[in-house]
Design a protein around this motif. Structure first.
Motif, PDB file in Angstrom:
ATOM      1  N   LEU A 145      -6.089  -1.615   7.189  1.00 55.58           N
ATOM      2  CA  LEU A 145      -4.876  -1.247   6.448  1.00 55.58           C
ATOM      3  C   LEU A 145      -5.223  -0.322   5.277  1.00 55.58           C
ATOM      4  O   LEU A 145      -4.523   0.655   5.013  1.00 55.58           O
ATOM      5  N   LEU A 146      -6.332  -0.625   4.603  1.00 56.04           N
ATOM      6  CA  LEU A 146      -6.760   0.225   3.482  1.00 56.04           C
ATOM      7  C   LEU A 146      -7.154   1.619   3.974  1.00 56.04           C
ATOM      8  O   LEU A 146      -6.835   2.627   3.333  1.00 56.04           O
ATOM      9  N   ALA A 147      -7.827   1.647   5.132  1.00 54.27           N
ATOM     10  CA  ALA A 147      -8.286   2.929   5.660  1.00 54.27           C
ATOM     11  C   ALA A 147      -7.103   3.839   6.003  1.00 54.27           C
ATOM     12  O   ALA A 147      -7.219   5.066   5.945  1.00 54.27           O
ATOM     13  N   ALA A 148      -5.974   3.220   6.340  1.00 56.50           N
ATOM     14  CA  ALA A 148      -4.777   4.019   6.668  1.00 56.50           C
ATOM     15  C   ALA A 148      -4.142   4.613   5.407  1.00 56.50           C
ATOM     16  O   ALA A 148      -3.224   5.423   5.493  1.00 56.50           O
ATOM     17  N   HIS A 149      -4.614   4.169   4.231  1.00 54.07           N
ATOM     18  CA  HIS A 149      -4.107   4.711   2.956  1.00 54.07           C
ATOM     19  C   HIS A 149      -5.272   5.178   2.096  1.00 54.07           C
ATOM     20  O   HIS A 149      -5.542   4.596   1.039  1.00 54.07           O
TER      21      HIS A 149
ATOM     22  N   LEU B 200       0.836  -1.207   0.000  1.00 50.98           N
ATOM     23  CA  LEU B 200       0.000   0.000   0.000  1.00 50.98           C
ATOM     24  C   LEU B 200       0.871   1.258   0.000  1.00 50.98           C
ATOM     25  O   LEU B 200       0.568   2.232  -0.693  1.00 50.98           O
ATOM     26  N   CYS B 201       1.974   1.227   0.768  1.00 50.48           N
ATOM     27  CA  CYS B 201       2.913   2.368   0.762  1.00 50.48           C
ATOM     28  C   CYS B 201       3.490   2.560  -0.638  1.00 50.48           C
ATOM     29  O   CYS B 201       3.609   3.687  -1.130  1.00 50.48           O
ATOM     30  N   GLN B 202       3.841   1.429  -1.274  1.00 53.33           N
ATOM     31  CA  GLN B 202       4.417   1.499  -2.617  1.00 53.33           C
ATOM     32  C   GLN B 202       3.410   2.055  -3.618  1.00 53.33           C
ATOM     33  O   GLN B 202       3.757   2.871  -4.464  1.00 53.33           O
ATOM     34  N   LEU B 203       2.162   1.639  -3.484  1.00 58.69           N
ATOM     35  CA  LEU B 203       1.114   2.149  -4.376  1.00 58.69           C
ATOM     36  C   LEU B 203       0.948   3.655  -4.209  1.00 58.69           C
ATOM     37  O   LEU B 203       0.809   4.391  -5.190  1.00 58.69           O
ATOM     38  N   ALA B 204       0.998   4.114  -2.949  1.00 63.45           N
ATOM     39  CA  ALA B 204       0.861   5.547  -2.686  1.00 63.45           C
ATOM     40  C   ALA B 204       2.022   6.306  -3.326  1.00 63.45           C
ATOM     41  O   ALA B 204       1.840   7.354  -3.953  1.00 63.45           O
TER      42      ALA B 204
ATOM     43  N   VAL C 256      -5.074   5.528  -1.704  1.00 60.63           N
ATOM     44  CA  VAL C 256      -4.899   4.377  -2.591  1.00 60.63           C
ATOM     45  C   VAL C 256      -6.250   3.690  -2.822  1.00 60.63           C
ATOM     46  O   VAL C 256      -6.941   3.345  -1.866  1.00 60.63           O
ATOM     47  N   SER C 257      -6.597   3.490  -4.088  1.00 61.76           N
ATOM     48  CA  SER C 257      -7.844   2.787  -4.388  1.00 61.76           C
ATOM     49  C   SER C 257      -7.678   1.291  -4.105  1.00 61.76           C
ATOM     50  O   SER C 257      -6.702   0.677  -4.541  1.00 61.76           O
ATOM     51  N   PRO C 258      -8.648   0.682  -3.371  1.00 63.29           N
ATOM     52  CA  PRO C 258      -8.549  -0.749  -3.065  1.00 63.29           C
ATOM     53  C   PRO C 258      -8.435  -1.618  -4.314  1.00 63.29           C
ATOM     54  O   PRO C 258      -7.904  -2.732  -4.267  1.00 63.29           O
ATOM     55  N   SER C 259      -8.912  -1.096  -5.443  1.00 64.24           N
ATOM     56  CA  SER C 259      -8.836  -1.885  -6.680  1.00 64.24           C
ATOM     57  C   SER C 259      -7.400  -2.036  -7.166  1.00 64.24           C
ATOM     58  O   SER C 259      -7.127  -2.840  -8.051  1.00 64.24           O
TER      59      SER C 259
END
Ligand code: C2E
Ligand code: MG
Ligand code: MG
Ligand code: MG
Length: 290
Positions: A135-139, A99-103, A142-145
């Protein structure tokens, strides 16, 4: 009774068994240190659409940058934590890293979804989707998709109902699933029918020898046929040569991942690979074959 007790004591104090347990314990402690001290990292392997030449995503693959032993592949350390709760800690670490990498990529204008491997133990924990939601809410940026989870066929085998429930809940969050190493487990057909799977990954062991081994070719053909019948997208793993790519395209499998396209690489190497990919004419013109 003395004999009975003798046998028990033998089992309890078997020195080799004792020693093995101790080694395992020490290895696990060492792994926990590695997790806490950032010795683990993710490598990324591109996944491409051979028809359009488009890069469709990357798979995150765990590596351990060991200070004494160098870069370790998952096969060298995942067995240490197999079926232990540490698999959950690792899994959450990997999701968080992805998720960090996606951001980070989003800021840089790189829009590639990341596929993360989820162990059977992790997939079946009862609060899996709830933890994922946190974890998703913390980012929120970032789209969950952009997050895709790869699960092994065998994961669902242990407890199909639990797997189904967890997977549907995650899908409701916008996260999709790929079934990994497809064809290597039992009841592939049952899984295809029951599980909410968005992508089927044909196991590399079949792809590797498909050009020389008729049985492997038959398996690859059958998997592609089935995936088409179930209207599920499929991706071939272990595509090492153009010949493999051409054969797969001719059979109707258009998504691919493998050393012939790219080896797994650290995140810093990815922009250069992406910039160079359009120059790989022979791979990019495969779409013209059909
Ligand atoms: P997998 O998910 O099926 O990943 C594909 C493996 O095949 C990777 O090995 C990749 O480097 C390798 N590979 C890719 N293209 C080719 C090719 O063209 N030829 C050959 N011979 N191999 C290719 P790797 O990175 O050693 O990972 C092995 C397995 O470890 C993975 O299989 C996956 O099951 C597991 N794994 C990796 N990362 C993680 C993780 O973060 N969490 C969990 N739970 N398991 C992971
Ligand atoms: Mg995988
Ligand atoms: Mg695989
Ligand atoms: Mg595998």
């Amino acid at each position: 009774r003395a004999k009975q007790r003798g046998r028990d004591t033998f089992h309890l104090f078997d020195p080799t068994h004792d020693r093995l347990l101790q080694v395992r314990h020490e290895q696990r402690q060492r792994f926990i240190d590695a997790l806490n001290h950032n010795e683990l990292c993710l490598y990324y392997q591109p996944q491409v659409d051979m028809r359009s030449g488009k890069v469709v995503g990357v798979e995150a693959l765990i590596r351990w940058q060991h200070p004494d032993e160098g870069l370790l592949a998952p096969g060298q350390f995942l067995p240490i934590i197999d079926t232990t709760p540490l698999e959950v800690d690792l899994g959450e670490w990997v999701i968080e890293r992805a998720l960090c990498q996606l951001a980070e990529w989003q800021v840089k204008g790189i829009a590639l979804p990341i596929n993360v491997n989820i162990s059977p133990t992790h997939l079946l924990v009862s609060n899996f989707s709830q933890r994922l939601a946190e974890l998703l809410a913390a980012h929120p940026d970032v789209s969950p998709s952009m997050l895709k989870l790869e699960v092994l066929e065998s994961a669902a085998m242990h407890d199909v109902q639990a797997a189904l429930l967890n997977m549907s809940r995650c899908q409701a969050l916008g996260v999709s699933f790929a079934i990994d190493d497809f064809g290597t487990g039992f009841s592939s057909l049952t899984h295809l029918r029951q599980l909410p799977v968005n992508l089927i990954k044909i196991d590399q062991s079949f792809v590797r020898d498909m050009l020389s081994d008729q049985n492997d070719m038959a398996i690859v053909e059958s998997v592609i046929y089935m995936a088409n019948r179930f209207k599920r997208p499929m991706l071939a793993e272990g595509v090492e040569t153009l010949e493999h790519a051409k054969a797969l395209m001719a059979l109707g499998c258009e998504l691919a991942q493998g050393y012939g396209i790219a080896r797994p690489m650290p995140a810093v190497a990815l922009p250069a690979w992406l910039a160079n990919w359009p120059a790989r004419e022979e791979w990019r013109s495969l779409g013209l074959i059909r």
